[in-house]
Design a protein around this motif. Sequence first.
Motif, short mmCIF file in Angstrom:
data_model
loop_
_atom_site.label_atom_id
_atom_site.label_comp_id
_atom_site.label_asym_id
_atom_site.label_seq_id
_atom_site.Cartn_x
_atom_site.Cartn_y
_atom_site.Cartn_z
N ASN A 1 0.81 -1.22 0.00
CA ASN A 1 0.00 0.00 0.00
C ASN A 1 0.84 1.27 0.00
OD1 ASN A 1 0.74 -0.69 2.73
ND2 ASN A 1 -0.75 0.80 3.48
N GLU A 2 2.17 1.14 -0.12
CA GLU A 2 3.04 2.29 -0.31
C GLU A 2 4.11 1.89 -1.32
OE1 GLU A 2 4.75 5.67 2.53
OE2 GLU A 2 6.02 3.90 2.52
N GLY A 3 3.83 2.11 -2.61
CA GLY A 3 4.72 1.62 -3.64
C GLY A 3 4.77 0.10 -3.61
N GLU A 4 5.96 -0.43 -3.54
CA GLU A 4 6.13 -1.89 -3.47
C GLU A 4 6.14 -2.41 -2.04
OE1 GLU A 4 9.77 -2.63 -5.52
OE2 GLU A 4 8.90 -2.32 -7.52
N HIS A 5 5.90 -1.51 -1.08
CA HIS A 5 6.09 -1.87 0.32
C HIS A 5 4.78 -1.80 1.10
CE1 HIS A 5 10.22 -1.50 -0.93
NE2 HIS A 5 10.04 -0.21 -1.21
N HIS A 6 4.82 -2.35 2.29
CA HIS A 6 3.64 -2.41 3.18
C HIS A 6 3.83 -1.42 4.30
CE1 HIS A 6 0.34 -4.46 5.35
NE2 HIS A 6 1.08 -4.37 6.43
N LEU A 7 2.79 -0.59 4.55
CA LEU A 7 2.90 0.45 5.58
C LEU A 7 1.77 0.33 6.59
CD1 LEU A 7 4.16 3.12 6.66
CD2 LEU A 7 2.61 4.34 5.11
N HIS A 8 2.13 0.33 7.88
CA HIS A 8 1.18 0.48 9.00
C HIS A 8 -0.01 -0.47 8.93
CE1 HIS A 8 3.50 3.64 10.57
NE2 HIS A 8 2.93 4.69 10.02
N GLY A 9 0.26 -1.74 8.62
CA GLY A 9 -0.80 -2.75 8.66
C GLY A 9 -1.68 -2.80 7.43
N GLY A 10 -1.40 -1.96 6.43
CA GLY A 10 -2.20 -1.96 5.21
C GLY A 10 -3.38 -1.01 5.28
N SER A 11 -4.07 -0.87 4.16
CA SER A 11 -5.17 0.09 4.07
C SER A 11 -6.33 -0.25 4.99
CB SER A 11 -5.66 0.18 2.62
OG SER A 11 -6.12 -1.07 2.16
N GLN A 12 -6.44 -1.52 5.38
CA GLN A 12 -7.50 -1.94 6.30
C GLN A 12 -6.91 -2.42 7.63
OE1 GLN A 12 -10.83 -1.41 5.56
NE2 GLN A 12 -9.84 -0.34 3.85
N GLY A 13 -5.86 -1.75 8.07
CA GLY A 13 -5.21 -2.10 9.32
C GLY A 13 -6.05 -1.71 10.53
N PHE A 14 -5.46 -1.80 11.70
CA PHE A 14 -6.19 -1.55 12.94
C PHE A 14 -6.71 -0.12 13.04
CE2 PHE A 14 -3.86 -5.12 15.45
CZ PHE A 14 -4.59 -6.06 14.74
#
Length: 351
Positions: free
Chosen positions: A98-111
Amino acid sequence: MNIKTEKIQLPGHETWTLFQLENDQGMSVHFLNFGGIITNISVPDRNGDYKNVVLSYKNFEEYLENSGYLGALIGRVAGRIKQASFQIDGKEYKVEANEGEHHLHGGSQGFHQRLWQASSFENDGEIGVTLSCLSPGMEGGYPGTLKVEVTYRLTNKNQLVIDYAAETSQTTVLTLTNHSYFNLSGHPDTTVHHHTLRLNSARFAELDEELIPTGEWLNLKETPFGFQNQRKLSSSLSYETPQQIVVNGGIDHYFLFDGYNKPDILLKDEKSGRTLEIETDQPGAVIYTSNNLPAGKDLAKGQTKKHGGICIETQSYPASLHNSGFPEIVLTPEQPYHKRTLFKFGTETTQ
């Protein structure tokens, strides 16, 4: 001490609850059961004038997107996971990029996007609310069914204590934090250039141009980030060095605590006299000076802007998934997750 609640109803969405905690000193903390989002921390300056010292949106609708993660609980993994993938016991797991090729803060449907169950309590000298949720195995690509509890406590000593607890059904990865932006002036239309910061840390993680850790630690003394002694943030909010340039002028780095002195962090606003001491059993913290905070969103007062607040995200570090020598974030069924961060607010009498 008292706890009040207010129902928040946005069209087409489940009803949220806004919890309002107030202690006997007049300090108050407000937060939503949606995302565990802290919307207000009201504390006095040296003259007894109470102001909100965290950035919060004017309209609750903004929290539906909340691209800046204002005030939110972050999980399952706070920070960036390189290439949105990791291995556990030789098996690869893919999570949302969810941030370029990388994963940030649990994803768009994180906590930060979850509606949490909530129960309030009152003990001797403190009041609080426990937020809980169940995250099914493979939700967001993460293995293990996860039971999570996050407790916000307000004490009569003007302390906000955040307790994190979790249990997993199988080995997984986890590091939780809160993403509040502090501006101790109480005036969000100003920046934090004149705040001073002390960090009990001697090194921080180097970042590449995509804000992914290179695997190397840098010595603070050789950079503008030498906060072992109290110094103004303005000295770091520029583009003078490669590490400031990659984060768009400022700080967005993981600092490892030395573990020798307390508090781990001391933040001050000399004009108002407000102080914030932070103590934690986490091994370090990401310090983020809102270099890339989306600008122009209406706040309760003012608008979002670059350097309008400072996040202090106490946590372990997902760089450990791809590099050795970093605090681990692997969680097993045999050893539940228990972490605590304490925010103590005060004042200095002289300017």
